[in-house]
Design a protein around this motif. Sequence first.
Motif, PDB file in Angstrom:
ATOM      1  N   UNK A  10       0.970  -1.200  -0.139  1.00 48.02           N
ATOM      2  CA  UNK A  10      -0.088  -0.101  -0.078  1.00 48.02           C
ATOM      3  C   UNK A  10       0.763   1.058   0.057  1.00 48.02           C
ATOM      4  N   UNK A  11       0.370   2.310   0.342  1.00 49.20           N
ATOM      5  CA  UNK A  11       0.905   3.588   0.422  1.00 49.20           C
ATOM      6  C   UNK A  11       1.149   3.766   1.726  1.00 49.20           C
ATOM      7  N   UNK A  12       2.425   4.388   1.986  1.00 48.55           N
ATOM      8  CA  UNK A  12       2.921   5.064   3.523  1.00 48.55           C
ATOM      9  C   UNK A  12       3.765   6.156   3.386  1.00 48.55           C
ATOM     10  N   UNK A  13       3.833   6.880   4.411  1.00 53.88           N
ATOM     11  CA  UNK A  13       4.515   7.982   4.567  1.00 53.88           C
ATOM     12  C   UNK A  13       5.990   7.373   4.927  1.00 53.88           C
ATOM     13  N   UNK A  14       7.057   8.205   4.472  1.00 53.95           N
ATOM     14  CA  UNK A  14       8.299   7.854   5.017  1.00 53.95           C
ATOM     15  C   UNK A  14       8.292   7.854   6.537  1.00 53.95           C
ATOM     16  N   UNK A  15       9.095   6.881   6.931  1.00 58.40           N
ATOM     17  CA  UNK A  15       9.409   6.573   8.278  1.00 58.40           C
ATOM     18  C   UNK A  15       8.051   5.554   8.866  1.00 58.40           C
ATOM     19  N   UNK A  16       7.192   5.397   7.933  1.00 56.64           N
ATOM     20  CA  UNK A  16       6.143   4.333   8.369  1.00 56.64           C
ATOM     21  C   UNK A  16       6.462   2.988   8.342  1.00 56.64           C
ATOM     22  N   UNK A  17       5.390   2.080   8.642  1.00 54.22           N
ATOM     23  CA  UNK A  17       5.919   0.686   8.613  1.00 54.22           C
ATOM     24  C   UNK A  17       4.769  -0.121   7.631  1.00 54.22           C
ATOM     25  N   UNK A  18       5.109  -1.265   7.196  1.00 49.61           N
ATOM     26  CA  UNK A  18       4.098  -2.195   6.663  1.00 49.61           C
ATOM     27  C   UNK A  18       4.528  -3.412   6.950  1.00 49.61           C
ATOM     28  N   UNK A  19       3.508  -4.393   6.968  1.00 52.02           N
ATOM     29  CA  UNK A  19       3.661  -5.794   7.120  1.00 52.02           C
ATOM     30  C   UNK A  19       3.179  -6.608   5.866  1.00 52.02           C
ATOM     31  N   UNK A  20       3.897  -7.235   5.145  1.00 46.50           N
ATOM     32  CA  UNK A  20       3.493  -8.021   4.055  1.00 46.50           C
ATOM     33  C   UNK A  20       3.538  -9.396   4.403  1.00 46.50           C
ATOM     34  N   UNK A  21       2.469 -10.070   3.914  1.00 50.64           N
ATOM     35  CA  UNK A  21       2.290 -11.366   4.097  1.00 50.64           C
ATOM     36  C   UNK A  21       2.362 -12.128   2.752  1.00 50.64           C
ATOM     37  N   UNK A  22       2.799 -13.342   2.987  1.00 49.54           N
ATOM     38  CA  UNK A  22       2.618 -14.276   1.311  1.00 49.54           C
ATOM     39  C   UNK A  22       2.256 -15.637   2.008  1.00 49.54           C
ATOM     40  N   UNK A  23       0.928 -15.801   1.544  1.00 47.88           N
ATOM     41  CA  UNK A  23       0.189 -17.161   1.808  1.00 47.88           C
ATOM     42  C   UNK A  23       0.612 -18.184   0.806  1.00 47.88           C
ATOM     43  N   UNK A  24       0.773 -19.209   0.898  1.00 52.10           N
ATOM     44  CA  UNK A  24       1.144 -20.402   0.089  1.00 52.10           C
ATOM     45  C   UNK A  24       0.127 -21.268  -0.060  1.00 52.10           C
ATOM     46  N   UNK A  25      -0.222 -22.085  -0.945  1.00 57.61           N
ATOM     47  CA  UNK A  25      -1.355 -23.033  -1.199  1.00 57.61           C
ATOM     48  C   UNK A  25      -0.674 -23.842  -2.588  1.00 57.61           C
ATOM     49  N   UNK A  26      -1.548 -24.904  -2.436  1.00 53.51           N
ATOM     50  CA  UNK A  26      -1.272 -26.125  -3.443  1.00 53.51           C
ATOM     51  C   UNK A  26      -0.123 -27.303  -2.736  1.00 53.51           C
ATOM     52  N   UNK A  27       0.658 -26.649  -1.912  1.00 60.85           N
ATOM     53  CA  UNK A  27       1.527 -27.553  -1.415  1.00 60.85           C
ATOM     54  C   UNK A  27       2.191 -26.983  -0.215  1.00 60.85           C
ATOM     55  N   UNK A  28       2.600 -27.456   0.759  1.00 62.59           N
ATOM     56  CA  UNK A  28       3.188 -27.029   1.786  1.00 62.59           C
ATOM     57  C   UNK A  28       4.589 -26.477   1.548  1.00 62.59           C
ATOM     58  N   UNK A  29       4.971 -25.448   2.081  1.00 66.72           N
ATOM     59  CA  UNK A  29       6.109 -24.680   1.931  1.00 66.72           C
ATOM     60  C   UNK A  29       7.135 -24.987   2.997  1.00 66.72           C
ATOM     61  N   UNK A  30       6.720 -25.875   3.903  1.00 67.06           N
ATOM     62  CA  UNK A  30       7.722 -26.010   5.231  1.00 67.06           C
ATOM     63  C   UNK A  30       8.871 -26.496   5.119  1.00 67.06           C
ATOM     64  N   UNK A  31       9.134 -26.963   3.846  1.00 64.16           N
ATOM     65  CA  UNK A  31      10.636 -27.598   3.685  1.00 64.16           C
ATOM     66  C   UNK A  31      11.248 -26.622   2.724  1.00 64.16           C
TER      67      UNK A  31
END
Length: 122
Positions: A10-31
Amino acid sequence: QVHLVESGGGLVQAGGSLRLSCAASGRTVSSYGLGWFRQAPGKEREFLVAISWSGSTTNYADSVKGRFTISRDNAKNTVFLQMNSLKPGDTAVYYCAAGSQSTARSTDYNYWGQGTQVTVSS
């Protein structure tokens, strides 16, 4: 086959924070090793950080060390990127990737998400 979907950009001002997520499906990514990359307009894709399958080993690019933190939840098949002290130079499309190794080389990753836009205003 692994399908990765990023969210949280998204849009954030300088000095700010964001948290990105990446969800996996179809097969486990634990390995799998998991990594975050970004690409700004007119620039090559840049490695940011990678995490081993167990989460015990991380590797950060100098450009984000101390500001970004990677973590993973194998039970939820998800990897996160906490981004603090954001700068206008962090503006890019952010991608997560999965591969057999958690390296800085994009060619070591077999699966990629579609990316999420991060824009940092000054």
